[in-house]
Enzyme design. Structure first.
Site, PDB file in Angstrom:
ATOM      1  N   SER A   1      38.339  40.459  44.369  1.00 49.92           N
ATOM      2  CA  SER A   1      39.426  41.512  45.261  1.00 49.92           C
ATOM      3  C   SER A   1      40.578  40.900  45.389  1.00 49.92           C
ATOM      4  O   SER A   1      41.743  41.366  46.169  1.00 49.92           O
ATOM      5  CB  SER A   1      38.853  42.064  46.000  1.00 49.92           C
ATOM      6  OG  SER A   1      37.837  42.837  45.632  1.00 49.92           O
TER       7      SER A   1
ATOM      8  N   LYS B   1      33.251  39.971  41.048  1.00 46.81           N
ATOM      9  CA  LYS B   1      34.160  40.919  41.431  1.00 46.81           C
ATOM     10  C   LYS B   1      35.208  40.136  42.317  1.00 46.81           C
ATOM     11  O   LYS B   1      34.722  39.688  43.276  1.00 46.81           O
ATOM     12  CB  LYS B   1      33.679  42.202  42.161  1.00 46.81           C
ATOM     13  CG  LYS B   1      34.564  42.961  42.784  1.00 46.81           C
ATOM     14  CD  LYS B   1      33.995  44.320  43.664  1.00 46.81           C
ATOM     15  CE  LYS B   1      35.544  44.931  44.232  1.00 46.81           C
ATOM     16  NZ  LYS B   1      35.222  46.271  45.073  1.00 46.81           N
TER      17      LYS B   1
END
Lengths: 273, 273, 273, 273
Positions: C144, C142
């Site tokens: 970001s 993930k």
């Protein structure tokens, strides 16, 4: 001109010299021609026993060499050469050592390195400064970064060279003296030159408490005319102290009324106005 | 000249135009005179049906206006105006809006904003770009920051204006098209212009998998000629592709042998050499 | 609880799963015990066909291993492991590769890397992520950070691995799909999950103009509930959408009235309220 | 234990006290239980006339309050409370003032603020520190940022409060004394505590040249055990000075042989080994 003369008459007694076209001199906003004209004008006005440094840094090595030569012809005693910075990804220690060495070789006057990360977003690496200090025509560094640990290390590592470390701002001037800096080149001296000289005298006389108290009262005014309100703030303050500040060139903007009030507060609350 | 002609003959079929004196053109290392001479030379060489943008940004508003006017006289179709940045503490949205508005008012040719934080350590604030997009003589933005969320927001907030958002680097060109950018101004086009054009065609034809695969193969070469090895890397690569790169001006240094090997690897491992 | 059920009933149809104790889950503000209790509660509430990821990153490798094991016992399908960051000077690629390898070796469930520089001031280096992608128990990242060039490069360099690149925020989700990301883990999904699912469907169906328009309308709401007003903003927005946001723990503060108005404006001006 | 006793016997004569679980104590890598056990152990070993500070900062206000209370029960004389930082976007002056005020209200022992941007990527804002200095249970600040201008301003603006400014690192300790700091909390004191005490004595005796020379010789060793090689470097150095450093916890890595050589060089070249 009249007020300029007033300024010149009020400060030379204590200051060792002047810088023309450092950051506060708005050098990036002047044409090549204007830069030389300002230099010539100041050279005529300033007594010969005062040092006159000329900001001569340009982005290219060749441009810096040419400007340095012209500034020398116009009467500069030494050149203050800011780090090139636009292609900062390529401004490695190797590249900067090469740049300054070329400039120092070509320059008819001594070269003072100039590191001012607030403007350039680039710090002359400590190891590059130490290497450059060995060059006979590189005589010092104006460091405006405010990292006094670095200043101390630079003094320590260049102690066998003929090399002067200078504080680049009045906010850490006393601390810089403590770690071995020999002086400062301070925007604040345009308005509070006498107290800066006095702080040095107190320091050299061992009157530490008075020196510290003076330093304390200078921090907020110094922040106000540098990082907080910049050149516009300094020029406004000059008006209050009887000098002629005048407007900044665009894109720098004049202060708003609210900013002028805050600026004034930073001087009055510390007893300077 | 012979090799330059080769370059011109190989690219115009797909590229919409050219930029003279963007960052990769080493504008900060040229004299005012050289900047205009390069522009004139390119204007003569480039067919009239290709757009010619001239980098005309200077630190001062007045300097930028004068350079823009001269570039227009030398044949530029539009001006690419980088953000002033030396006094970055003062370069607020208000100051930058004032700067660009003055330039756009005075300019005889359309103005394209140029935000390139890797070089300037300053991003043109999104809200400033949105305000400036309303000016009739400001027609677009080259954004090299790589923040595609911001590109999307700029497209969204300027959808009712005659304003073009352009990707400033090839690494995020496909993503930029996705969020509404209409094109790109890419250093990589100096060596891989044809694949960049092809990627756009694939994208417009809905052949997404092929477009994505092509984008993937362009990322490492693009990084190599921008943030990793900079202009020195691009000039070296130009030699490999049959163009004439030549050396950079100092203080930028030529690549070391090890760097040349790494650079070559970034092209060969992606199938370009 | 009633409102919680409402939330669970409204979203599962389109979302593939949920994260418990990512950044938005305020994990750093919960005790170890609370972290596990929240996980157990959610595991019971969420249907088994939905993936349940548990944030299990701690500063120490040993602590992360233990929390990962406990989260697995509590029913997590995979662990989302944020980069340690306090001693960021020591968090080299080598150190992070060592850390994640140890965690992946020990973990009974697959590990998803988590890079969130807005919170950690540290980006998992691209080269470290590429090495880690080869580990059989590390299944994705993930990211970001919002650098879509990096996302594309990660997809490109891990194409032969069983490794999924996930957009870590809704602002660049469409762009991330374009360069090969397979999905997203987005704070905004707490309030606008359905439109995020719809954007993916439009994208997969080749309806690019509609997908882009939707992305545009999601950028400002996403900024508002992440970097602008943070978790406090998201919790406030949840109230408007019929969920139960509740207050943040201190030192995070509730929004002021002025901030609530600005937050609301970011949703209403884009047609969401 | 034997070597620990040696350490305790060699330093207490000059140091005013000790910190348990500051950054160098690897607090983020210990469990809650371990943090308290270490504190209890040290409290028994350290003479009662030496101050014992306990790092008790956690990300949440509630967690910080609880840890502070437990550390007080375990015998801490004061709490050293680092700024929370994970949600740095929300850590405004207002939020931090609220946080520290809550902690100070609840704490049975005096609170010392702790700002260490190298680890937290967050500086406790100057204006927040000035407000907090007015609280009767907040007695000082350990500032590791190295900005001596800020230290001077903090001393100046809190001169009417019962508030102590402490240098957070040995590299700028002498400069900090100059501007009014009353002491320091320095990782380097784990190996060179005696010279640090001596520097203070020289300074107070007005023997500035000797103090400066000593400061100069301490800068490189200090950099080596902080930003350059971190805790791993400090622990290695402790072995050389007859103490027991031991290994760091993962993810911090032990030094490579090359790093050990460089570290040693920083001590030998300054005459410490």
């Amino acid at each position: 001109p009249g007020r300029q003369d007033a300024w010149l008459q009020s400060v030379p007694l204590c200051l060792a010299g002047f810088v023309v076209q450092g950051s506060t001199g708005e050098a990036p906003y002047l044409t090549q021609q204007e830069r030389l004209e300002v230099m010539s004008y100041v050279r005529q006005a300033v007594p010969k026993d005062k040092l006159l440094l000329a900001g001569s840094g340009c982005e290219s090595t060749q441009g810096t060499i040419e400007m340095t030569e012209r500034m020398a012809e116009a009467g500069a005693d030494a050149a203050l050469v800011v780090t090139p910075c636009y292609f900062r990804g390529g401004m490695t220690s190797t590249a900067l050592i090469h740049h300054y060495t070329q400039v120092a070789e070509a320059s008819p006057i001594p070269v003072v390195l100039y590191s001012v990360p607030a403007n350039t977003s680039l710090e002359l690496p400590t190891e590059a400064a130490i290497v450059l200090a060995q060059h006979p025509n590189i005589v010092g560094l104006k460091d405006s970064g405010g990292d006094v640990t670095r200043l101390g290390l630079l003094v320590h590592k260049t102690q066998n060279e003929d090399f002067q470390v200078l504080a680049g701002s009045a906010g850490f001037l006393l601390a810089a003296y403590t770690v071995g800096a020999v002086g400062g080149i301070c925007a604040l001296a345009n308005v509070l030159g006498a107290p800066l000289c006095q702080m040095e005298r107190l320091w050299r006389a061992g009157r530490w408490d008075e020196a510290r108290e003076l330093q304390h009262r200078l921090i907020e005014p110094n922040m106000a005319v540098t990082r907080r309100f910049g050149i516009s703030g300094l020029k406004q303050a000059m008006e209050w102290f009887g000098y002629s500040g005048g407007p900044c060139r665009a894109p720098l903007l004049p202060l708003t009324e609210a900013q002028v009030s805050e600026l004034r507060q930073d001087f009055t609350s510390n007893g300077w106005l």
